[in-house]
Design a protein around this motif. Structure first.
Motif, PDB file in Angstrom:
ATOM      1  N   ILE A  38       0.873  -1.181   0.000  1.00 13.16           N
ATOM      2  CA  ILE A  38       0.000   0.000   0.000  1.00 13.16           C
ATOM      3  C   ILE A  38       0.904   1.223   0.000  1.00 13.16           C
ATOM      4  O   ILE A  38       1.668   1.441   0.947  1.00 13.16           O
ATOM      5  N   GLU A  39       0.837   2.010  -1.065  1.00 16.81           N
ATOM      6  CA  GLU A  39       1.677   3.196  -1.206  1.00 16.81           C
ATOM      7  C   GLU A  39       0.855   4.460  -0.975  1.00 16.81           C
ATOM      8  O   GLU A  39      -0.310   4.535  -1.351  1.00 16.81           O
ATOM      9  N   THR A  40       1.473   5.460  -0.368  1.00 12.59           N
ATOM     10  CA  THR A  40       0.866   6.795  -0.219  1.00 12.59           C
ATOM     11  C   THR A  40       1.908   7.835  -0.606  1.00 12.59           C
ATOM     12  O   THR A  40       3.079   7.506  -0.828  1.00 12.59           O
ATOM     13  N   TYR A  41       1.474   9.094  -0.657  1.00 11.91           N
ATOM     14  CA  TYR A  41       2.422  10.163  -0.998  1.00 11.91           C
ATOM     15  C   TYR A  41       3.526  10.273   0.051  1.00 11.91           C
ATOM     16  O   TYR A  41       4.631  10.755  -0.219  1.00 11.91           O
ATOM     17  N   ALA A  42       3.242   9.803   1.285  1.00 11.26           N
ATOM     18  CA  ALA A  42       4.221   9.906   2.370  1.00 11.26           C
ATOM     19  C   ALA A  42       5.069   8.642   2.511  1.00 11.26           C
ATOM     20  O   ALA A  42       5.937   8.575   3.369  1.00 11.26           O
ATOM     21  N   GLY A  43       4.791   7.650   1.676  1.00 10.05           N
ATOM     22  CA  GLY A  43       5.549   6.412   1.773  1.00 10.05           C
ATOM     23  C   GLY A  43       4.646   5.200   1.930  1.00 10.05           C
ATOM     24  O   GLY A  43       3.421   5.295   1.874  1.00 10.05           O
ATOM     25  N   ARG A  44       5.269   4.070   2.109  1.00  8.59           N
ATOM     26  CA  ARG A  44       4.540   2.802   2.189  1.00  8.59           C
ATOM     27  C   ARG A  44       3.939   2.621   3.581  1.00  8.59           C
ATOM     28  O   ARG A  44       4.570   2.923   4.592  1.00  8.59           O
ATOM     29  N   ILE A  45       2.687   2.116   3.634  1.00  2.00           N
ATOM     30  CA  ILE A  45       2.019   1.837   4.902  1.00  2.00           C
ATOM     31  C   ILE A  45       1.510   0.402   4.901  1.00  2.00           C
ATOM     32  O   ILE A  45       1.425  -0.241   3.849  1.00  2.00           O
ATOM     33  N   SER A  46       1.173  -0.109   6.080  1.00  2.00           N
ATOM     34  CA  SER A  46       0.730  -1.506   6.183  1.00  2.00           C
ATOM     35  C   SER A  46      -0.782  -1.646   6.157  1.00  2.00           C
ATOM     36  O   SER A  46      -1.312  -2.717   5.873  1.00  2.00           O
ATOM     37  N   GLN A  47      -1.498  -0.549   6.461  1.00  2.00           N
ATOM     38  CA  GLN A  47      -2.953  -0.602   6.500  1.00  2.00           C
ATOM     39  C   GLN A  47      -3.532   0.755   6.101  1.00  2.00           C
ATOM     40  O   GLN A  47      -2.952   1.796   6.401  1.00  2.00           O
ATOM     41  N   ALA A  48      -4.685   0.722   5.404  1.00  2.00           N
ATOM     42  CA  ALA A  48      -5.372   1.961   5.008  1.00  2.00           C
ATOM     43  C   ALA A  48      -6.830   1.860   5.429  1.00  2.00           C
ATOM     44  O   ALA A  48      -7.390   0.768   5.545  1.00  2.00           O
ATOM     45  N   ARG A  49      -7.449   3.017   5.612  1.00  7.21           N
ATOM     46  CA  ARG A  49      -8.825   3.063   6.083  1.00  7.21           C
ATOM     47  C   ARG A  49      -9.645   4.014   5.225  1.00  7.21           C
ATOM     48  O   ARG A  49      -9.108   4.756   4.406  1.00  7.21           O
ATOM     49  N   ALA A  50     -10.963   3.980   5.433  1.00  2.68           N
ATOM     50  CA  ALA A  50     -11.878   4.826   4.664  1.00  2.68           C
ATOM     51  C   ALA A  50     -11.444   6.281   4.709  1.00  2.68           C
ATOM     52  O   ALA A  50     -11.105   6.810   5.767  1.00  2.68           O
ATOM     53  N   GLY A  51     -11.464   6.925   3.536  1.00  4.35           N
ATOM     54  CA  GLY A  51     -11.088   8.323   3.437  1.00  4.35           C
ATOM     55  C   GLY A  51      -9.671   8.556   2.965  1.00  4.35           C
ATOM     56  O   GLY A  51      -9.326   9.667   2.552  1.00  4.35           O
ATOM     57  N   GLN A  52      -8.817   7.519   3.003  1.00  2.00           N
ATOM     58  CA  GLN A  52      -7.429   7.680   2.581  1.00  2.00           C
ATOM     59  C   GLN A  52      -7.285   7.437   1.084  1.00  2.00           C
ATOM     60  O   GLN A  52      -7.883   6.512   0.526  1.00  2.00           O
ATOM     61  N   SER A  53      -6.463   8.268   0.436  1.00  2.00           N
ATOM     62  CA  SER A  53      -6.123   8.080  -0.974  1.00  2.00           C
ATOM     63  C   SER A  53      -4.809   7.308  -1.048  1.00  2.00           C
ATOM     64  O   SER A  53      -3.810   7.727  -0.447  1.00  2.00           O
ATOM     65  N   ILE A  54      -4.815   6.195  -1.761  1.00  2.00           N
ATOM     66  CA  ILE A  54      -3.674   5.279  -1.755  1.00  2.00           C
ATOM     67  C   ILE A  54      -3.442   4.693  -3.144  1.00  2.00           C
ATOM     68  O   ILE A  54      -4.252   4.852  -4.054  1.00  2.00           O
ATOM     69  N   THR A  55      -2.318   4.016  -3.281  1.00  2.00           N
ATOM     70  CA  THR A  55      -2.052   3.152  -4.429  1.00  2.00           C
ATOM     71  C   THR A  55      -1.980   1.731  -3.904  1.00  2.00           C
ATOM     72  O   THR A  55      -1.166   1.425  -3.024  1.00  2.00           O
ATOM     73  N   LEU A  56      -2.819   0.867  -4.435  1.00  2.00           N
ATOM     74  CA  LEU A  56      -2.918  -0.513  -3.977  1.00  2.00           C
ATOM     75  C   LEU A  56      -2.180  -1.400  -4.978  1.00  2.00           C
ATOM     76  O   LEU A  56      -2.472  -1.380  -6.182  1.00  2.00           O
TER      77      LEU A  56
END
Length: 421
Positions: free
Chosen positions: A277-295
């Motif tokens: 799971i990638e975000t503008y701030a770096g890689r994360i392990s979990q995402a939740r409703a409302g977050q914009s991500i690259t899966l």
């Protein structure tokens, strides 16, 4: 309503609604002014306009009534969005029209709101537009309502008048099954009960309107709902070893997703696991409703904009046919020969209205069978057929995947908005 602040809910979206002249725009103006959210040049402009009109007090409604027709007639026509913040929370306000002929505008404003402020005139109590707007608010899935009993200054700030209006609304609203109803007496004109308590109502010991807005706990149903991720864009990501992987970009609309979760890609029906799971701030392990991500998925599955990644255990329904309650926006009445596009989340496909079975009578909440025609502001029950399978939920279960708009395929005008039932 529980009186505490959840840090995870940073923005509160709410609407103001109610009958004509109940003071919606004035209330928002007072809220902006007393929370120090009005710029000096804005204040100077409305002071000058009020003086030019010969008004003894500054007309606070001018802060929200932006259209020339609104200022001339002293009514709200369009949905006016205003933004302000306090140290506790940020707010997005939708000031919606009170007139019946602008029902479509109210539906638009209420569709993304977490909470509704319904204004009642302390002298008049529950009127026809109060009933209409309360029905629409509930229809659009808003379960938390603040009843602002306004113009208390015109009833000498009397507790008896407030209690009478409160009981009248409770009697009417019982079948609507609102989760939370809070009653606040106030005077938008003079400011009592809006940001500060004022000294005219010592008998009222509850929160002011702003205190309630700052502390109301928002529903976490969207976080606890099944995972839904409409794909906005498919991109290619370069790995450290030189390999490229597809990344599905978009916003998590409901639920949560974590690395290692098994997910379902729709409408293809293929399954895979989340590898990153990638975000503008770096890689994360979990995402939740409302977050914009690259899966990033473990398998190289063909996917494109408009597809949906969802929970394997609780998938949405996928079908070419569905039924919905539709608010007709267009000035042109419904025409069965009209070519339509159905836009739902990030997916836009050709479709048609198969059946028009009933019109909803807002006053009674009853469906009136077989309407002769469908005109602007009508709420109607329709059956739809689309060219390709659509992944959706009931609007009652998921307001994002259960809603859509209808677009005229020739003019690209938005002709209606629907809630899947």
């Amino acid at each position: 309503m529980e009186n505490k602040l959840k840090n995870c809910q940073e923005i509160l979206r709410f609407i103001t609604c109610g009958s004509v002249d109940d003071g919606k725009s004035t209330l928002i103006g007072r809220l902006l002014l007393d929370s120090r959210s009005v710029l000096a040049d804005q204040w100077a402009a409305i002071e000058a306009t009020s003086t030019r009109r010969g008004q003894s007090q500054v007309d606070l409604s001018l802060l929200t009534d932006g259209l020339q027709a609104e200022r001339e007639q002293g009514i709200t026509i369009d949905v006016a969005y205003r933004y302000f913040s306090t140290p506790a929370r940020r707010f997005i306000i939708a000031d919606t029209p009170g007139h019946a002929q602008y029902t479509r505008n109210m539906v638009t404003g209420a569709s993304t709101a977490d909470l509704a402020i319904l204004l009642l005139d302390a002298r008049k109590g529950v009127v026809e537009q109060t009933r209409r707007h309360a029905q629409i608010v509930r229809l659009l899935g808003i379960r938390k309502v603040v009843i602002a009993v306004n113009k208390m200054d015109l009833v000498a700030y009397g507790q008896e008048a407030f209690e009478r209006v409160k009981q009248e609304f409770l009697n009417f609203a019982e079948p609507l099954d609102f989760r939370d109803i809070v009653f606040i007496p106030l005077s938008a004109l003079n400011g009592d009960g809006v940001v500060l308590h004022g000294g005219h109502m010592p008998w009222y010991t509850g929160p002011t309107l702003l205190e309630l807005l700052e502390t109301v706990v928002l529903d976490e149903e969207i976080l606890n709902s099944s995972f839904r991720f409409p794909i906005q864009l498919v991109t290619r990501l370069s790995e450290e070893n030189g390999e490229e992987r597809r990344g599905a970009q978009g916003r998590v609309e409901s639920g949560t997703v974590a690395v290692g979760d098994e997910v379902l890609l729709l409408p293809s029906g293929r399954t895979s696991r989340v590898s990153a799971i990638e975000t503008y701030a770096g890689r994360i392990s979990q995402a939740r409703a409302g977050q914009s991500i690259t899966l990033v998925l473990a398998d190289q599955i063909d996917m494109s904009r408009g597809d949906m990644i969802a929970s394997v255990a609780h998938p949405p329904r996928t079908d070419k046919n569905f039924e919905a309650l539709v608010c007709w926006f267009s000035h042109t009445p419904y025409d069965p020969e009209r070519r339509l596009l159905v836009q739902q989340t990030t997916r836009c496909i050709q479709g048609k209205i198969d059946t028009v079975s009933a019109r909803l009578d807002i006053q009674t909440s009853q469906l009136v069978p077989s309407p002769a025609q469908v005109a602007m502001n009508d709420l109607v029950h329709m059956g739809f057929k689309v060219q390709q399978p659509l992944a959706f939920d009931r609007y009652e279960d998921n307001r994002t995947t259960g809603s859509f708009i209808l677009i005229d395929a020739l003019t690209h005008d938005t002709v209606a908005a629907g809630m899947i039932v």
